[in-house]
Design a protein around this motif. Structure first.
Motif, PDB file in Angstrom:
ATOM      1  N   PRO B 300       0.812  -1.230   0.000  1.00 49.16           N
ATOM      2  CA  PRO B 300       0.000   0.000   0.000  1.00 49.16           C
ATOM      3  C   PRO B 300       0.837   1.269   0.000  1.00 49.16           C
ATOM      4  CG  PRO B 300      -0.097  -1.110   2.131  1.00 49.16           C
ATOM      5  CD  PRO B 300       0.627  -2.036   1.196  1.00 49.16           C
ATOM      6  N   ASN B 301       2.112   1.180   0.357  1.00 54.99           N
ATOM      7  CA  ASN B 301       2.937   2.384   0.373  1.00 54.99           C
ATOM      8  C   ASN B 301       3.782   2.552  -0.889  1.00 54.99           C
ATOM      9  OD1 ASN B 301       2.090   3.333   2.891  1.00 54.99           O
ATOM     10  ND2 ASN B 301       3.352   1.755   3.871  1.00 54.99           N
ATOM     11  N   SER B 302       3.682   1.584  -1.804  1.00 56.09           N
ATOM     12  CA  SER B 302       4.400   1.740  -3.064  1.00 56.09           C
ATOM     13  C   SER B 302       3.666   2.778  -3.914  1.00 56.09           C
ATOM     14  CB  SER B 302       4.452   0.408  -3.809  1.00 56.09           C
ATOM     15  OG  SER B 302       3.155   0.055  -4.232  1.00 56.09           O
ATOM     16  N   ASN B 303       4.319   3.237  -4.940  1.00 52.53           N
ATOM     17  CA  ASN B 303       3.704   4.220  -5.830  1.00 52.53           C
ATOM     18  C   ASN B 303       2.411   3.702  -6.411  1.00 52.53           C
ATOM     19  OD1 ASN B 303       4.244   6.795  -6.514  1.00 52.53           O
ATOM     20  ND2 ASN B 303       6.179   6.308  -7.529  1.00 52.53           N
ATOM     21  N   PHE B 304       2.412   2.416  -6.781  1.00 51.63           N
ATOM     22  CA  PHE B 304       1.206   1.834  -7.364  1.00 51.63           C
ATOM     23  C   PHE B 304       0.119   1.718  -6.312  1.00 51.63           C
ATOM     24  CE2 PHE B 304      -1.459  -1.774  -8.626  1.00 51.63           C
ATOM     25  CZ  PHE B 304      -1.840  -1.339  -9.871  1.00 51.63           C
ATOM     26  N   GLY B 305       0.509   1.267  -5.109  1.00 49.65           N
ATOM     27  CA  GLY B 305      -0.464   1.103  -4.030  1.00 49.65           C
ATOM     28  C   GLY B 305      -1.158   2.408  -3.682  1.00 49.65           C
ATOM     29  N   LEU B 306      -0.408   3.511  -3.701  1.00 49.60           N
ATOM     30  CA  LEU B 306      -0.982   4.804  -3.340  1.00 49.60           C
ATOM     31  C   LEU B 306      -2.007   5.274  -4.367  1.00 49.60           C
ATOM     32  CD1 LEU B 306       2.208   6.655  -2.065  1.00 49.60           C
ATOM     33  CD2 LEU B 306       0.248   5.916  -0.716  1.00 49.60           C
ATOM     34  N   ASN B 307      -1.855   4.838  -5.602  1.00 51.25           N
ATOM     35  CA  ASN B 307      -2.777   5.280  -6.658  1.00 51.25           C
ATOM     36  C   ASN B 307      -3.766   4.196  -7.057  1.00 51.25           C
ATOM     37  OD1 ASN B 307      -1.766   8.052  -7.518  1.00 51.25           O
ATOM     38  ND2 ASN B 307       0.103   6.839  -7.408  1.00 51.25           N
ATOM     39  N   PHE B 308      -3.706   3.067  -6.336  1.00 53.20           N
ATOM     40  CA  PHE B 308      -4.521   1.920  -6.714  1.00 53.20           C
ATOM     41  C   PHE B 308      -6.019   2.237  -6.634  1.00 53.20           C
ATOM     42  CE2 PHE B 308      -6.330  -2.347  -5.482  1.00 53.20           C
ATOM     43  CZ  PHE B 308      -6.356  -2.813  -6.781  1.00 53.20           C
ATOM     44  N   GLN B 309      -6.413   3.036  -5.617  1.00 52.29           N
ATOM     45  CA  GLN B 309      -7.841   3.320  -5.455  1.00 52.29           C
ATOM     46  C   GLN B 309      -8.437   3.984  -6.700  1.00 52.29           C
ATOM     47  OE1 GLN B 309      -8.903   5.157  -1.752  1.00 52.29           O
ATOM     48  NE2 GLN B 309     -10.874   5.868  -2.523  1.00 52.29           N
ATOM     49  N   ASN B 310      -7.742   5.005  -7.231  1.00 52.63           N
ATOM     50  CA  ASN B 310      -8.260   5.693  -8.411  1.00 52.63           C
ATOM     51  C   ASN B 310      -8.238   4.798  -9.636  1.00 52.63           C
ATOM     52  OD1 ASN B 310      -9.028   8.073  -7.302  1.00 52.63           O
ATOM     53  ND2 ASN B 310      -7.049   9.073  -7.607  1.00 52.63           N
ATOM     54  N   ILE B 311      -7.174   3.975  -9.760  1.00 57.76           N
ATOM     55  CA  ILE B 311      -7.105   3.066 -10.901  1.00 57.76           C
ATOM     56  C   ILE B 311      -8.266   2.078 -10.829  1.00 57.76           C
ATOM     57  CG2 ILE B 311      -5.707   1.285 -12.031  1.00 57.76           C
ATOM     58  CD1 ILE B 311      -3.222   2.713 -10.949  1.00 57.76           C
ATOM     59  N   LEU B 312      -8.487   1.538  -9.619  1.00 58.40           N
ATOM     60  CA  LEU B 312      -9.549   0.550  -9.423  1.00 58.40           C
ATOM     61  C   LEU B 312     -10.920   1.130  -9.731  1.00 58.40           C
ATOM     62  CD1 LEU B 312     -10.303  -2.282  -8.244  1.00 58.40           C
ATOM     63  CD2 LEU B 312     -10.577  -1.138  -6.050  1.00 58.40           C
ATOM     64  N   PHE B 313     -11.249   2.269  -9.094  1.00 58.81           N
ATOM     65  CA  PHE B 313     -12.602   2.792  -9.246  1.00 58.81           C
ATOM     66  C   PHE B 313     -12.818   3.443 -10.611  1.00 58.81           C
ATOM     67  CE2 PHE B 313     -12.730   1.917  -4.789  1.00 58.81           C
ATOM     68  CZ  PHE B 313     -14.043   1.543  -4.591  1.00 58.81           C
ATOM     69  N   GLY B 314     -11.777   4.077 -11.173  1.00 60.37           N
ATOM     70  CA  GLY B 314     -11.899   4.602 -12.532  1.00 60.37           C
ATOM     71  C   GLY B 314     -12.137   3.471 -13.522  1.00 60.37           C
ATOM     72  N   GLY B 315     -11.379   2.378 -13.351  1.00 56.93           N
ATOM     73  CA  GLY B 315     -11.549   1.223 -14.226  1.00 56.93           C
ATOM     74  C   GLY B 315     -12.931   0.610 -14.075  1.00 56.93           C
ATOM     75  N   LEU B 316     -13.388   0.477 -12.803  1.00 55.23           N
ATOM     76  CA  LEU B 316     -14.727  -0.061 -12.555  1.00 55.23           C
ATOM     77  C   LEU B 316     -15.791   0.802 -13.228  1.00 55.23           C
ATOM     78  CD1 LEU B 316     -14.808  -1.185  -8.807  1.00 55.23           C
ATOM     79  CD2 LEU B 316     -15.272  -2.578 -10.825  1.00 55.23           C
ATOM     80  N   LEU B 317     -15.580   2.131 -13.170  1.00 51.80           N
ATOM     81  CA  LEU B 317     -16.556   3.049 -13.773  1.00 51.80           C
ATOM     82  C   LEU B 317     -16.678   2.786 -15.275  1.00 51.80           C
ATOM     83  CD1 LEU B 317     -18.404   5.512 -13.521  1.00 51.80           C
ATOM     84  CD2 LEU B 317     -16.423   6.954 -13.878  1.00 51.80           C
TER      85      LEU B 317
END
Lengths: 298, 348
Positions: B300-317
């Motif tokens: 969760p503290n990696s660069n990807f982990g920090l931006n995972f929420q937006n990637i996940l929910f944008g993708g879901l959208l």
């Protein structure tokens, strides 16, 4: 003469034009995509940002500015066309809010992916032009070699698009498939392919706009296109979303107006003024200032 | 959905829904009740957005702006008249946001989708820049603090728990207040949906030519829909201010508008349940993301982990909009249908 060149009002106009051509470029992108597929591309800013990162970060590996900028444009061409094929094509003939929502989702994903790969710490790609302003009689004018380069690049891109659309056979086909897809199809134009091409061309223009923004002294970051996208949209809407010339004129005017607000009033009010202008223009002329009056259905 | 219910049925359903939600608060921890209180604010806002999108066919990318109007009106009003009853403040905030909605909605009467979406997005970008320049009364970038509702003595006595649990008791009280406001808002919208005005809006959405032919005033219907929607978002913003204890430009960034659209679509646009799911998603998105990160094994503290929420929910959208535009509410409806089919088969 020297006093005139460093005059505050003239300086504001020149700074305004430098910013305005970028706004005009973003507006032009929106117009190109709107004319070809009747979709307002809300992911325009992040798409351009993304390909610019791909290109200009190659400078970290020792590549020069020019080849890096060329990579931006090539990737912009491919990326935008691919987006049309994979994400946008399923949305034709759907309710008009569907493409808006999908492109908003794409906006979120692209900015998040870019931040994940490149972090949101600004980078400073350096163009081979000085950002130190020209001097006139000991005091600086409002133009730097970099600004002149930005203006030339932007105007050049616009001129090329105009020539392409108005004076080539390909441009004729592009306009035909946007205006009357059924008729164009009957006359042997491969409409689907041209819709993709329309997006690709807009992708190149977007890449040029993002490169112009990225080489500003303020540098590039994943959200660098957000603010300018808003002004670009306002300019495109004032111009009527149909007219490339309208987008350009409205974009440059917006740039100059914003500069005057920043200088004489308060930069925090600039966006609100832009929104208010948009509301007034749309109430007086919903079809925009540069579009011919067409009969409306309702 | 609620089209064929009587007013009495709608009253009973609202009371029942509110009572169940209040009952649930007794089983939640303090921090979950705190999130639930904020969820009611987002649910009301998303209800407003959903009302506009699902029931009148327009879309706004600027509802964080109307939330901001509601929140700031609440905070500013309470700064000067701190003893005003909450009901009055909420009404005031709703009215102020609705007026903003009328102004933004005026050109909307002549425009269709993309123009309105872009214009409202520009509005949401412009608004949070103002407090910094408006002078000290607007709170600047620091924002304005206000008093969150505190549990009265009788409530603390009923819930019990002693002096150590006072914070948890307050959070539960806040959640219950939020649920009550939410219930009233949902009841009003369900009535509106079944009313003549609601039918007019649906007709305008589905076929504006037909709507004009039967004598509906299109500009007025569209502006009205926009004003109601903005007013609800203002109410959501006011509840947010109460529950959050402070409002600042950072509470209402323009990306919040985009998040609101995301949670509305994922919850199921144009339905009452969808707005509830959307509000819950809005406050639990981070926890859902963390849970998935842990399960899949993303740092969760990696660069990807920090931006995972937006990637996940944008993708879901994107995926939801292309494959299942009715969202979670549609999915649950589908599952319910399947279960009922199975059950009737077994009975035979």
């Amino acid at each position: 003469m020297n006093g005139f060149l460093t005059n505050r009002i003239l300086s504001d106009v020149l700074y305004g034009i430098t910013n305005g051509v970028t706004i005009g470029l973003v507006a032009l992108c929106l117009v190109l995509i709107w004319r070809s597929t009747h979709i307002l591309n809300f992911a325009q800013g992040p798409m351009a940002m993304f390909v610019t990162y791909i290109g200009l970060t190659q400078m970290d590996h020792g590549l020069g500015f020019w080849p890096a900028a060329l990579i931006c444009m090539v990737v912009g061409f491919l990326f935008s066309g691919l987006t049309e094929r994979l994400i946008v094509r399923p949305l034709y003939n759907k309710a008009e809010i569907n493409p808006i929502v999908v492109m908003v989702g794409f906006f979120t994903v692209l900015e998040a992916v870019a931040t994940a790969i490149w972090t949101n710490i600004p980078r400073y790609p350096v163009a081979p032009f000085s950002s130190i302003n020209f001097q006139a009689g000991g005091s600086p004018t409002a133009l730097s070699p970099l600004a002149v380069f930005q203006i030339v690049l932007a105007v050049g891109a616009m001129a090329l698009v105009t020539v392409l659309f108005n004076y080539t056979k390909l441009g004729l086909q592009l306009r035909a498939s946007a205006l009357a897809p059924e008729v164009a199809k009957l006359l042997g134009v491969r409409v689907n392919r041209l819709l993709t091409l329309g997006w690709s061309i807009a992708g190149v223009v977007g890449a040029v706009a993002a490169v112009v923004v990225a080489i500003n002294p303020s540098g590039m970051s994943p959200s660098m296109m957000d603010g300018i996208f808003i002004l670009g949209f306002v300019a495109a809407a004032i111009g009527g979303l149909e007219s490339p010339l309208g987008a350009l004129v409205a974009g440059v005017s917006m740039g100059i107006l914003m500069q005057f607000i920043n200088d004489y009033w308060n930069s925090n009010y600039a966006d609100l003024v832009a929104v208010l202008i948009l509301i007034v223009v749309l109430m007086v002329r919903p079809q925009g200032l540069f579009t011919k009056n067409t009969a409306r259905r309702v | 959905m609620l089209r064929h219910t009587t007013t009495l049925q709608r009253i009973l359903l609202s009371v029942l829904g509110g009572a169940i939600a209040i009952g649930i608060t007794f089983f939640l921890s303090g921090s979950n009740n705190q999130l639930l209180a904020l969820a009611t604010a987002y649910a009301i806002t998303i209800l407003g957005l959903s009302f506009l999108t699902g029931w009148s066919g327009q879309i706004s990318l600027g509802h964080s702006g109307f939330m901001a109007i509601g929140g700031y009106v609440t905070a500013l009003w309470l700064q000067h008249f701190s003893s005003t009853p909450m009901v009055l403040t909420l009404i005031l905030a709703t009215a102020a946001a609705a007026v903003g909605g009328v102004i933004m909605g005026l050109p909307a009467t002549k425009l269709r989708g993309p123009y309105l979406a872009g214009m409202t997005l520009a509005f949401a970008v412009a608004l949070p820049q103002l407090p910094e320049s408006l002078g000290p009364w607007a709170g600047g970038s620091q924002g304005i603090p206000l008093q969150t509702p505190t549990a009265p003595h009788w409530f603390a006595n009923v819930v019990g728990g002693g002096p150590l649990a006072i914070i948890a008791t307050n959070y539960q009280y806040d959640a219950i207040v939020g649920i009550l406001v939410c219930t009233v808002a949902f009841f009003i919208v369900s009535n509106l949906f079944a009313s003549k005005t609601g039918r007019a809006m649906r007709l305008v959405r589905d076929n504006d030519v037909a709507a004009e032919l039967v004598g509906l005033n299109l500009p007025r219907t569209r502006t009205l829909a926009f004003a109601i929607s903005a007013g609800l978002s203002g109410l959501g913003g006011a509840v947010f201010a109460y529950m959050n204890g402070t409002v600042s430009p950072a509470s209402f960034p323009y990306v919040l508008s985009i998040s609101l659209v995301t949670y509305m679509v994922l919850g199921g646009m144009g339905t009452l349940q969808g707005a509830v799911y959307g509000g819950l998603l809005a406050v639990y998105a981070t926890q859902i993301t963390n849970w998935i990160s842990n399960t899949v094994g993303i740092d969760p503290n990696s660069n990807f982990g920090l931006n995972f929420q937006n990637i996940l929910f944008g993708g879901l959208l994107i995926v939801t909009m292309i494959t299942a535009p009715r969202g979670l509410a549609g999915l649950i409806h589908l599952l319910k249908g399947l279960v009922q089919k199975q059950m009737s088969k077994q009975r035979q």
